[in-house]
Write a protein that holds these residues in place. Sequence first.
Motif, mmCIF file in Angstrom:
data_model
loop_
_atom_site.group_PDB
_atom_site.id
_atom_site.type_symbol
_atom_site.label_atom_id
_atom_site.label_comp_id
_atom_site.label_asym_id
_atom_site.label_seq_id
_atom_site.Cartn_x
_atom_site.Cartn_y
_atom_site.Cartn_z
ATOM 1 N N TYR A 207 31.106 22.681 13.235
ATOM 2 C CA TYR A 207 29.741 22.661 13.342
ATOM 3 C C TYR A 207 29.232 21.140 13.518
ATOM 4 O O TYR A 207 28.169 20.807 12.768
ATOM 5 C CB TYR A 207 28.940 23.008 11.831
ATOM 6 N N PHE A 208 29.637 20.529 14.471
ATOM 7 C CA PHE A 208 29.154 19.078 14.723
ATOM 8 C C PHE A 208 27.860 19.371 15.444
ATOM 9 O O PHE A 208 27.667 19.819 16.538
ATOM 10 C CB PHE A 208 30.302 18.824 15.634
ATOM 11 N N THR A 209 26.907 18.554 14.680
ATOM 12 C CA THR A 209 25.551 18.772 15.112
ATOM 13 C C THR A 209 24.859 17.520 15.261
ATOM 14 O O THR A 209 25.225 16.488 14.677
ATOM 15 C CB THR A 209 24.656 19.579 13.847
ATOM 16 N N GLU A 210 23.923 17.296 16.080
ATOM 17 C CA GLU A 210 23.049 16.358 16.562
ATOM 18 C C GLU A 210 21.635 16.779 16.449
ATOM 19 O O GLU A 210 21.397 17.818 16.614
ATOM 20 C CB GLU A 210 23.548 15.434 17.637
ATOM 21 N N ASP B 172 26.525 25.257 15.275
ATOM 22 C CA ASP B 172 27.247 26.208 16.071
ATOM 23 C C ASP B 172 28.478 26.002 15.675
ATOM 24 O O ASP B 172 29.148 24.849 15.916
ATOM 25 C CB ASP B 172 26.761 26.147 17.267
ATOM 26 N N LEU B 173 29.471 27.147 15.501
ATOM 27 C CA LEU B 173 30.906 26.794 15.262
ATOM 28 C C LEU B 173 31.700 26.364 16.532
ATOM 29 O O LEU B 173 32.685 25.514 16.327
ATOM 30 C CB LEU B 173 31.560 28.149 15.022
ATOM 31 N N HIS C 181 22.853 25.453 22.734
ATOM 32 C CA HIS C 181 22.945 26.899 22.968
ATOM 33 C C HIS C 181 21.681 27.327 23.005
ATOM 34 O O HIS C 181 20.718 26.511 23.063
ATOM 35 C CB HIS C 181 23.694 27.489 21.976
ATOM 36 N N ALA C 182 21.493 28.638 22.901
ATOM 37 C CA ALA C 182 20.150 29.271 23.404
ATOM 38 C C ALA C 182 19.170 28.809 22.644
ATOM 39 O O ALA C 182 18.015 28.429 23.179
ATOM 40 C CB ALA C 182 20.197 31.048 23.375
ATOM 41 N N ASN C 183 19.102 28.571 21.283
ATOM 42 C CA ASN C 183 18.031 28.215 20.637
ATOM 43 C C ASN C 183 17.666 26.909 20.894
ATOM 44 O O ASN C 183 16.504 26.388 20.925
ATOM 45 C CB ASN C 183 18.323 28.671 19.050
ATOM 46 N N ASP C 184 18.576 26.190 21.056
ATOM 47 C CA ASP C 184 18.589 24.501 21.223
ATOM 48 C C ASP C 184 17.668 24.478 22.730
ATOM 49 O O ASP C 184 16.817 23.650 22.906
ATOM 50 C CB ASP C 184 19.628 23.846 21.343
ATOM 51 N N GLN C 185 18.316 25.117 23.561
ATOM 52 C CA GLN C 185 17.647 24.879 25.081
ATOM 53 C C GLN C 185 16.327 25.592 25.185
ATOM 54 O O GLN C 185 15.397 24.869 25.891
ATOM 55 C CB GLN C 185 18.595 26.023 26.090
ATOM 56 N N ALA C 186 15.975 26.589 24.286
ATOM 57 C CA ALA C 186 14.525 27.094 24.241
ATOM 58 C C ALA C 186 13.661 25.977 23.756
ATOM 59 O O ALA C 186 12.857 25.513 24.098
ATOM 60 C CB ALA C 186 14.389 28.359 23.575
ATOM 61 N N MET C 187 14.120 25.283 22.683
ATOM 62 C CA MET C 187 13.432 24.193 21.983
ATOM 63 C C MET C 187 13.290 23.074 22.858
ATOM 64 O O MET C 187 12.117 22.371 22.809
ATOM 65 C CB MET C 187 14.202 23.888 20.539
ATOM 66 N N HIS D 115 22.175 10.647 15.527
ATOM 67 C CA HIS D 115 22.245 11.323 14.214
ATOM 68 C C HIS D 115 23.299 12.410 14.532
ATOM 69 O O HIS D 115 23.143 13.310 15.006
ATOM 70 C CB HIS D 115 21.030 12.061 13.877
ATOM 71 N N TYR D 116 24.649 12.228 13.782
ATOM 72 C CA TYR D 116 25.551 13.004 13.946
ATOM 73 C C TYR D 116 25.974 13.613 12.479
ATOM 74 O O TYR D 116 26.128 12.928 11.413
ATOM 75 C CB TYR D 116 26.935 12.294 14.577
ATOM 76 N N LEU D 117 26.000 15.032 12.531
ATOM 77 C CA LEU D 117 25.971 15.541 11.123
ATOM 78 C C LEU D 117 26.604 16.766 11.188
ATOM 79 O O LEU D 117 27.177 17.559 12.142
ATOM 80 C CB LEU D 117 24.433 15.918 10.736
ATOM 81 N N GLY D 118 27.275 17.213 9.948
ATOM 82 C CA GLY D 118 27.542 18.589 9.673
ATOM 83 C C GLY D 118 29.080 19.017 9.838
ATOM 84 O O GLY D 118 29.387 20.239 10.006
ATOM 85 N N THR D 119 30.089 18.077 9.747
ATOM 86 C CA THR D 119 31.385 18.637 10.087
ATOM 87 C C THR D 119 32.190 18.782 8.937
ATOM 88 O O THR D 119 33.281 19.105 9.232
ATOM 89 C CB THR D 119 31.928 17.303 10.819
ATOM 90 N N CYS D 120 31.668 18.613 7.676
ATOM 91 C CA CYS D 120 32.319 19.040 6.348
ATOM 92 C C CYS D 120 31.058 19.609 5.308
ATOM 93 O O CYS D 120 31.018 18.946 4.407
ATOM 94 C CB CYS D 120 33.100 17.921 5.833
ATOM 95 N N ARG D 121 30.957 20.728 5.981
ATOM 96 C CA ARG D 121 29.722 21.323 5.456
ATOM 97 C C ARG D 121 29.939 21.690 4.024
ATOM 98 O O ARG D 121 30.672 21.890 3.310
ATOM 99 C CB ARG D 121 29.047 22.383 6.166
ATOM 100 N N MET D 122 28.572 21.692 3.217
ATOM 101 C CA MET D 122 28.484 21.801 1.941
ATOM 102 C C MET D 122 28.269 23.310 1.373
ATOM 103 O O MET D 122 27.538 24.223 2.460
ATOM 104 C CB MET D 122 27.268 21.242 1.362
ATOM 105 N N GLY D 123 28.668 23.944 0.483
ATOM 106 C CA GLY D 123 28.532 25.235 0.118
ATOM 107 C C GLY D 123 29.243 25.685 -1.125
ATOM 108 O O GLY D 123 29.913 24.889 -1.495
ATOM 109 N N THR D 124 28.785 26.965 -1.541
ATOM 110 C CA THR D 124 29.532 27.458 -3.033
ATOM 111 C C THR D 124 30.677 28.141 -2.602
ATOM 112 O O THR D 124 31.494 28.319 -3.500
ATOM 113 C CB THR D 124 28.731 27.902 -3.579
#
Lengths: 537, 238
Positions: free
Chosen positions: A311-314, A404-405, A431-437, A469-478
Amino acid sequence: MVHVPPKKQTTDVVVIGCGAGGGVIAKELGEAGLSVVVLEAGRRYDPNTDYQTNGVDFEVRGKTVFAPPDDRRDRYTLPLGNWFALSRVKGVGGSTLHYLAISPRMHESDFRVRSEDGVADDWPISYQDLEPYYTRVEYELGVSGPDGAQANPFEPPRSKPYPTAPHTFNCASVRVQQGAQRLGLHMVREPLAIPTKPWNGRPACIGASTCNVGCSISAKSSIDVTYVPKALATGRVEFRTGCMAREITVGSDGKARSVIYFDVARQEQEIIARAIVVAGNAVETPRLLLLSTSSRFPHGLANSSGLVGKYFTEHLGVFTYGRFSERLDPWRGTPSGGLIQDYYATDAHNDFARGWSIVVTNSAHWPLSVAQRVPGWGAQHKARTKQLFAHFTGVCSIGEQLPDLRNHVKLDPIVKDNLDVPVPHLVNRTHANDQAMIKAISVRLQELLEAAGAIEIWGNEHIPGHSAHYLGTCRMGTNPATSVVDPWCRTHDVSNLFIGDGSVFVTCGAVNPALTISALATRTAEGIAAAFRRGEL
Amino acid sequence: MQRAKSTLVRWAASPDLVTLHLTRGLVEFSEATLGHVVTMLSASGAARQLKQRHTERAGDRAGWFTAAESALVEVLAALIVPSDETGPGAEQMGLAGRSAAETVDELVKRSPRRQSLYVGGLLALDRLAKTTGKSRFVELSREDQLQLLQFVDRLHQKWSTPQSHVTKIKNKIDVLYRKWSGVFPAVELFPSLVQDVLQAFYAHRVSWVWLGYDGPPMPEGYPGLDPRSPKPEAGIRS
């Protein structure tokens, strides 16, 4: 490389990385009475001597001020045919050394993306959980921002006003604001970790616009001039610079035992700690965890979920520029100049979920920077440079890329850095949502500059990696099966191992992340201190 | 042992990346070796000229460039940022500080990579000039100088622009031919030369006055945010 027997040392907590997360945790834990050793791969910068912005060659110096001493240190690889510019600074202060100090809070909806929009995932914490920590960080940094009638109408609820008054718009920002008003948009002064009055012994900003090449008067609230001095004042925090962690070892009890690192002389050292915090950023943190294999964790430390590095996100950065007939002198004042959040929330009329912020960017409009933006050479190049200089400004988006995985950070199996350690391999595709945005953002940015009266508009493209801004590679959750850390940023698998940077973001929101990273780090430090008091660590 | 095992595991986990790196490495190695052999066999006498340049450079000298190189860089800088009706160019730098060649020399002196580029590239430009009947680039008419530099620029554009696989292969063959003919070092130098001259000129008071930039940013900053009309001389802070 000569392998020397490691020198054994012990401390309460080792913090790896000293940016917006690690620097904050070090200070908070030091003040809580714990002994802390911070391992920082880069060096300590001295604003007085390192940030030479008072000479004719200031731009030349600025371009290399944060460059690594060895090009191989910050290497990374990409898939064939992909472009992604990874931008970060290693040093005491991390990327806050070159950030523009834009410090908005995430919105309430950012923490419940799945519930509200049916995409991505919810965070296990809410905005309200984080609000007190946002406030604490804002007051440490002296964040300037608008309140009352000038306040951002889209801003989430605040328990206290901004510590210092907002900066004034420069001429370029006024021009864009006029365009925003014509479109019915709300352009406000963005919160900046740049106090407008003397704050904690530092002077007020004098509008030199040198934030990204180093503020020589320390008016910008980077971590090295805010949290680090307070950490040092406790007498319990030691900063070891030029020290690159290469492995976290695990004891027979399944707990993290020590950190093996290369010191400034490239000698291997080992330090044992009761708790370890990894805060290298969303690329270096998963890299270190994946490097830390053992019989108990053959696929990397704290990686039973298989999600370390995933889930490497920017942020989706679309950059658009407009030329105006009159002089704007965009270099006067702060390098960013205005925030628009009218497109932040999901709009049912769009064919995508979530939204974006718009930031006016007045960064690097100096002579050499402008000349280097213009392609070519000769008479045409010179004429174009003259035409653009002082007459253009830019707007850019901070769009929410959905996690995105398929986007991930992993270890490159072949390429090594200057210390012979495998470098990160980055995969981040839209991906699709990003490209449309991105398409929608381009339309809106063009529209904004047209309304502002630009006589020529160019750019308007998404530049992968450019958001920084690089985020999301050790995501938080329960759920340990679907996340790496719990709501207190403690890894599910290793009870004394914590993550203290933007890796833990479940979704990335549509604002600059530094303030949220520091707020989360403050909360994580509180959790660690409490665990020490309870005798858990 | 553990690290070796980890390496093998990583290789096994990413066979696509391993194949990519190995293929890329093999291609780069082959190209470099072939290029080196072609340069050695070159009819242009490049190796002999390079040796001679190194001999000229020996001794206690203030700058890194030889006198001939310095003169050539000054001419090239005047082509890259020309003086014209819009305002001053690189030629005027020496009137208010260091000249273009002196400023570029400072950059080259500190960088072994640049030294290698410049020594070969400047010789190659003189070699190119010979094709027009003159012995040196600086002896050409301004128009011929410009045309030669544009020719080098076109080659650079052609080789650096992403193309189809067929064009890429054609370009590689062209590069080998240019290495043999001795022109390649000029093309190799070209992008660095342009960047170095732009850096020299736009980090100089001559350009600041011309543009109306009242920097540097520190130590005063910009407390007043309104644009100031460009006032040459008065606009520049010391």
